[in-house]
Design an enzyme around this catalytic site. Structure first.
Site, PDB file in Angstrom:
ATOM      1  CD  GLU A 135      -3.369 -38.456   2.781  1.00 20.54           C
ATOM      2  OE1 GLU A 135      -2.189 -38.869   2.819  1.00 20.54           O
ATOM      3  OE2 GLU A 135      -4.294 -38.961   3.422  1.00 20.54           O
ATOM      4  CG  ASP A 143      -1.371 -38.099   6.440  1.00 18.75           C
ATOM      5  OD1 ASP A 143      -0.469 -37.241   6.413  1.00 18.75           O
ATOM      6  OD2 ASP A 143      -2.582 -37.842   6.590  1.00 18.75           O
ATOM      7  CG  ASP A 191      -3.054 -42.421   7.530  1.00 18.67           C
ATOM      8  OD1 ASP A 191      -2.828 -42.424   6.292  1.00 18.67           O
ATOM      9  OD2 ASP A 191      -3.743 -41.551   8.083  1.00 18.67           O
ATOM     10  CG  ASP A 236      -7.633 -42.659   4.767  1.00 24.26           C
ATOM     11  OD1 ASP A 236      -8.111 -43.765   4.403  1.00 24.26           O
ATOM     12  OD2 ASP A 236      -8.257 -41.812   5.435  1.00 24.26           O
TER      13      ASP A 236
END
Ligand code: 0RA
Length: 639
Positions: A428, A501, A503, A505
């Site tokens: 990403e 990641d 998180d 997203d």
């Protein structure tokens, strides 16, 4: 009227005709029971069973017992009225004898009082009699026990009364003639399966199968009938609505019964029956059902705005994605067509079934709005996915026609050409992509950065995602193609590793990618080629020692064990915060990294989350998130 002498003479002529009929069956058994293989053998037993089932269908019996005996014979016993034993007025012999010796006898077992015969193709039990070394019947009726026996279709023990009883029922026992059949051994499992089907189709009917050769037995009884059948077919699936939709009616002399329930999968599983015979090739009853379902759901989707005025209609295929259905009709004069004679041909049935199902579904959906909504939305998703797959296929096709083996420019490929050792990292963001490129082992590790644009899964539908260059690059890099062109032998990497990641997203892009693979390249997941990299969340420094930790729990444990003093904690919010060296050490180096292999279950969960998250309607999304908070959380932390 004729004189006595003439009647006797006619009786003799009649007898000759009967014997000729039985001999005709023996000369050309295939014409009556299809073949003399195991198939024909079982066909005979089903013919006898069907007579008992008819009695049940007409409400006169609720228990049938099938026994496979040691001598190679089989018997079928029911607690119905008993085959009539009274003397046939014209023929002067017992009705039971007429039924067993006249081909298509007295229309009793095919039409007439038997509104719908389950008899396979109406050959009648007399054909079975003709092909049996012996066939004996014990009937309890009219206060007495009656017995009659035949050999090769000829009466050898005329009907006699054995005693008194106030019970009623019929026991037919026959032994297939081994000079006719190549195969004479009944197969427990084959018969068991057919009896189970019959039990589903005749709710409440108890059918027992006992194999005296082995001692094995089984009892089938389904109070819920075909509704229960649908539930059982969906047993290992996740249904989209709690109860199957069920309907039953009689229209223009056609008995119609159907049940269906959707699951969250993509397969279409419709079982249809005509006069209890499984119609694997479908036919007019099945197409009538499909027509009505397509019509009703399209009307609903339009009426409620799920489909906009500019949208084209949902196709039948889209509407049937994930359906499990059982349709059973009973018609007076069934016409079986097709290669295997398992297709109902009666043309009038299509319209009759469509009309009836239409009416029932319309009122069902009026009362069960949430089910209608779920199904319409599911069909819309299916339609989009299908269109997206088509477009993506076009694109990859066009591409490969132009630039035969060209790989996407974004891909930093590895040098090995052996897919078994090759790995593809889907990373990403461009900055993490940069670190990955620097940190990787270029011999076997390839990197494909995916830019943030497709992150917004909630707004980007799967079809939109497919229009993205990144996703097209992904398809090309993987090498297999998608949809009909999918070819696992062209897989370029045996490990495809999603590296995002830790998180929200990151979790969104994982959801999107998992859903993408699940829908368009499911074999990648089934084959165990898809992985998720688990980068650390923290780095804890104490003096010169550095430790990477993957979770909050691990951090807490570290503090419990070693204390906080003298430590500095770095929290990684994204892969981009690690330098290439750290990324290699923690997340890419096969010796030190943690990879999680994606399972089909993971992908199914992701797919459901995706389906709901991408929906433009706020309400179902909010409901879903509230209801499935644990799943979403799970996906955020593990997947
Ligand atoms: C009453 C009438 C008829 C048949 C039966 C009972 C009957 C037939 C079978 C075959 C196996 N078990 C059975 N139990 C009952 C003849 C049809 C009629 O005339 O209605």
């Amino acid at each position: 009227m004729k004189e006595n002498g003439e009647i006797v003479q006619e009786y003799g002529a009649e007898q000759i005709k009967v014997l000729e009929g039985m001999q005709a069956v023996r000369r050309r058994p295939g014409m009556y029971i299809g073949s003399t293989s195991a198939h024909g053998l079982h066909h005979c037993l089903y013919e006898v069973v069907d007579n008992a089932v008819d009695e049940a269908m007409n409400g006169f019996c609720d228990t049938i017992k099938v026994t496979l005996l040691k001598d190679g014979s089989a018997s079928v016993e029911d607690n119905g009225r008993g085959i009539p034993v009274d003397i046939h007025p014209q023929l002067g012999i017992p009705a039971v004898e007429v039924a067993l010796t006249r081909l298509h006898a007295g229309s009793k077992f095919e039409n007439g009082a038997y509104k719908v015969s389950g008899g396979l193709h109406g050959v009648g039990v007399s054909a079975v009699n003709a092909l049996s070394a012996f066939l004996e019947i014990t009937v309890k009726t009219d206060g007495g026990i009656h017995y009659i026996k035949f050999e090769r279709g000829e009466t050898v023990v005329p009907l006699k009364r054995l005693g008194d009883t106030d019970e009623h029922g019929t026991l037919v026992r026959f032994k297939p003639d081994d000079s006719i059949f190549e195969e004479t051994s009944f197969d427990f499992d084959t018969i068991s399966q057919r009896l189970r089907e019959l039990a589903f189709l005749n709710k409440g009917l108890e059918i027992t199968l006992l194999d005296e050769r082995t001692g094995k037995s089984v009892v089938y009884k389904f109070v819920g009938g075909i509704e229960e059948y649908v539930r059982i077919l969906n047993r290992n699936k996740d249904p989209l609505h709690k109860d199957p939709v069920y309907g039953a009616t009689t229209r223009d002399d056609v008995d119609i019964e159907f049940a269906f329930q959707y699951n969250d999968g993509y397969a279409e599983n419709i079982l249809s029956f005509a006069n209890t015979i499984r119609t694997t090739e479908g036919g007019t009853h099945e197409s009538g059902f499909k027509t009505a379902l397509t019509r009703v759901l399209n009307d609903y989707a339009r009426k409620t705005g799920v489909l906009k005025a500019s949208d084209s209609n949902l196709s039948g295929e889209d509407i049937r994605e994930g359906i499990v259905a059982v349709i059973s009709v009973k018609v007076k004069d069934p016409q079986f067509e097709g290669q295997t004679k398992t297709k109902l041909g009666n043309s009038e049935v299509a319209g009759i079934v469509a009309g009836a199902v239409n009416e029932i579904l319309n009122s069902y959906f009026e009362l069960n709005i949430s089910v209608a909504k779920t199904l319409a939305q599911k069909a819309v998703v299916a339609a989009r996915a299908r269109e997206a797959a088509r477009q993506a296929r076009e694109l990859t096709k066009r591409k490969s026609a132009l630039e035969v083996t060209s790989l996407p420019g974004k891909l930093t490929d590895c040098s090995t050409r052996d897919p078994r050792e090759a790995e593809l990292f889907l990373v990403e963001g461009d900055s993490a992509g940069g670190s990955a490129k620097q940190g990787r082992d270029r011999h076997f590790q390839a990197v494909l950065p995916l830019r943030g644009k497709i992150l917004n899964v909630e707004k980007a539908r799967l079809d939109k995602a497919l229009a993205h260059e990144e996703i097209r690059s992904l398809i090309t890099a993987v090498g297999t193609g998608i949809g009909d062109e999918f070819d696992i032998s062209r897989l370029r990497y045996h490990k495809i590793i999603i590296m995002t990641d830790a998180d929200v997203d990151g979790s969104h892009i994982r959801t999107l990618l998992l859903t993408f693979f699940y829908r368009f390249m499911p074999k990648i997941i089934e084959g165990g080629y898809l992985y998720i990299a688990e980068p650390p969340l923290y780095m804890v420094k104490r003096g010169r020692s550095e430790r990477y930790l993957h979770s909050d729990e691990a951090l807490e444990q570290y503090f419990r064990r070693y204390g906080r003093e003298g430590t500095t904690v770095q929290r990684y919010k994204g892969l981009g915060e690690m330098d290439y060296h750290q990324l290699w050490e923690t997340t890419m180096d096969p010796e030190r990294r943690t990879l999680r292999q994606v399972t089909v279950k993971d992908a199914e969960v992701a797919d459901e989350i995706f389906t709901v998250l991408m929906g433009s309607k706020v309400e179902p999304r909010r409901e879903f998130i509230e209801k499935n908070a644990h799943l979403v959380k799970n996906l955020d932390t593990i997947a």
